[in-house]
Design a protein around this motif. Structure first.
Motif, PDB file in Angstrom:
ATOM      1  N   ILE A 166       0.841  -1.200   0.000  1.00 46.24           N
ATOM      2  CA  ILE A 166       0.000   0.000   0.000  1.00 46.24           C
ATOM      3  C   ILE A 166       0.876   1.251   0.000  1.00 46.24           C
ATOM      4  N   ALA A 167       1.926   1.244   0.820  1.00 40.76           N
ATOM      5  CA  ALA A 167       2.841   2.399   0.892  1.00 40.76           C
ATOM      6  C   ALA A 167       3.485   2.651  -0.470  1.00 40.76           C
ATOM      7  N   ALA A 168       3.936   1.584  -1.112  1.00 39.10           N
ATOM      8  CA  ALA A 168       4.578   1.721  -2.424  1.00 39.10           C
ATOM      9  C   ALA A 168       3.597   2.270  -3.460  1.00 39.10           C
ATOM     10  N   GLN A 169       2.373   1.771  -3.437  1.00 39.22           N
ATOM     11  CA  GLN A 169       1.368   2.239  -4.389  1.00 39.22           C
ATOM     12  C   GLN A 169       1.027   3.707  -4.155  1.00 39.22           C
ATOM     13  N   GLU A 229       8.334   3.675 -11.709  1.00 40.94           N
ATOM     14  CA  GLU A 229       8.440   2.343 -11.102  1.00 40.94           C
ATOM     15  C   GLU A 229       8.754   2.490  -9.619  1.00 40.94           C
ATOM     16  N   VAL A 230       8.499   1.408  -8.884  1.00 39.21           N
ATOM     17  CA  VAL A 230       8.981   1.286  -7.507  1.00 39.21           C
ATOM     18  C   VAL A 230       9.789   0.002  -7.439  1.00 39.21           C
ATOM     19  N   TRP A 231      11.031   0.134  -6.956  1.00 38.36           N
ATOM     20  CA  TRP A 231      11.913  -1.027  -6.804  1.00 38.36           C
ATOM     21  C   TRP A 231      11.921  -1.438  -5.337  1.00 38.36           C
ATOM     22  N   CYS A 250       9.937 -11.182  -4.443  1.00 34.43           N
ATOM     23  CA  CYS A 250       9.662 -11.520  -5.845  1.00 34.43           C
ATOM     24  C   CYS A 250       8.218 -11.969  -6.023  1.00 34.43           C
ATOM     25  N   ARG A 251       7.726 -12.770  -5.093  1.00 30.43           N
ATOM     26  CA  ARG A 251       6.347 -13.238  -5.167  1.00 30.43           C
ATOM     27  C   ARG A 251       5.356 -12.088  -4.966  1.00 30.43           C
ATOM     28  N   ALA A 252       5.688 -11.165  -4.082  1.00 34.35           N
ATOM     29  CA  ALA A 252       4.777 -10.053  -3.779  1.00 34.35           C
ATOM     30  C   ALA A 252       4.584  -9.130  -4.979  1.00 34.35           C
ATOM     31  N   GLY A 260       3.673  -9.774 -11.386  1.00 34.70           N
ATOM     32  CA  GLY A 260       2.446  -9.381 -12.074  1.00 34.70           C
ATOM     33  C   GLY A 260       2.084  -7.910 -11.912  1.00 34.70           C
ATOM     34  N   GLN A 261       2.867  -7.161 -11.143  1.00 35.05           N
ATOM     35  CA  GLN A 261       2.634  -5.729 -10.965  1.00 35.05           C
ATOM     36  C   GLN A 261       3.561  -4.987 -11.936  1.00 35.05           C
ATOM     37  N   ALA A 262       3.006  -4.374 -12.939  1.00 32.90           N
ATOM     38  CA  ALA A 262       3.804  -3.793 -14.018  1.00 32.90           C
ATOM     39  C   ALA A 262       4.785  -2.724 -13.535  1.00 32.90           C
ATOM     40  N   HIS A 263       4.416  -1.955 -12.519  1.00 31.88           N
ATOM     41  CA  HIS A 263       5.262  -0.844 -12.081  1.00 31.88           C
ATOM     42  C   HIS A 263       6.069  -1.150 -10.822  1.00 31.88           C
ATOM     43  N   PHE A 264       5.995  -2.385 -10.322  1.00 29.28           N
ATOM     44  CA  PHE A 264       6.807  -2.814  -9.181  1.00 29.28           C
ATOM     45  C   PHE A 264       7.827  -3.831  -9.664  1.00 29.28           C
ATOM     46  N   ARG A 265       9.038  -3.759  -9.096  1.00 30.08           N
ATOM     47  CA  ARG A 265       9.995  -4.806  -9.429  1.00 30.08           C
ATOM     48  C   ARG A 265      10.933  -5.074  -8.269  1.00 30.08           C
TER      49      ARG A 265
END
Length: 195
Positions: free
Chosen positions: A19-22, A32-34, A60-62, A65-70
């Motif tokens: 939630i914080a990252a979003q 992006e958020v790394w 990695c699992r979290a 599928g999130q396009a802007h998270f890596r």
């Protein structure tokens, strides 16, 4: 390009981190958020319960599928104590075209003056401070040098920590819905944090 760095022990990563990252992503219009697990955090008293590999697997699992998270493993590969100044210096050298934002909780904003080489760090990176339960952001209390480098963003107030999640597991309580589904499956499948 604008990239947020979400650092943490992630022992385990939970929905509060997501939630914080979003919220930071939307607030600052980041590309992006790394998510960068720390190797040995300088401010924590105890070593992580999960191994570096297990914490990396959960991150990695979290974000899958999130396009802007890596996921980003720079600190794990580097080894040793993870000082933000050293990491950011390395990031700036390796990715000169990116403007980085370090995403931190409101509680950590108050500690910024104590961070290692903070006077140099604020020349290299900006900070996005996110509201947390029980903490009031007081920008006036920060040294004048730091104030321009910190932006405050709001997020839904959620009382959750990795410590509380580990405690629930140790007590035999469910952590379903407190961590991303794939992280939940990984923790349950491997028997982490249990009694």
């Amino acid at each position: 390009m604008k990239v947020g760095i979400m650092g943490g022990t992630f022992d385990p990563i939970h929905i509060g981190h997501m939630i914080a990252a979003q919220c930071a992503y939307e607030y600052e219009g980041l590309d992006e958020v790394w998510f960068m697990p720390t190797n040995v955090p300088p401010h924590k008293q105890h070593a992580p319960k999960a191994t570096s590999q297990q914490r990396w697997d959960m991150v990695c699992r979290a974000v899958e599928g999130q396009a802007h998270f890596r996921p980003f493993d720079m600190e794990l590969k580097k080894g040793g104590v993870s000082y933000t100044y050293d990491t950011v210096s390395l990031l700036r050298r390796e990715y000169p075209g990116i403007h980085f934002y370090y995403i931190i909780g409101a509680d950590m904003v108050q500690y910024l003056p104590k961070w290692f080489k903070i006077d140099e760090l604020v020349k290299l990176i900006s900070f996005i401070g996110l509201g947390r339960p029980g903490y009031r952001l007081e920008m006036e209390s920060l040294p004048a040098l730091l104030r321009p480098a910190v932006q405050l963003a709001e997020m839904p107030q959620i009382e959750l920590s990795s410590t509380a999640i580990r405690q629930r597991k140790a007590e035999g309580k469910s952590i379903k819905y407190l961590v991303p589904d794939r992280v939940y499956e990984y923790i349950e499948g491997n028997g982490f944090y249990g009694p």
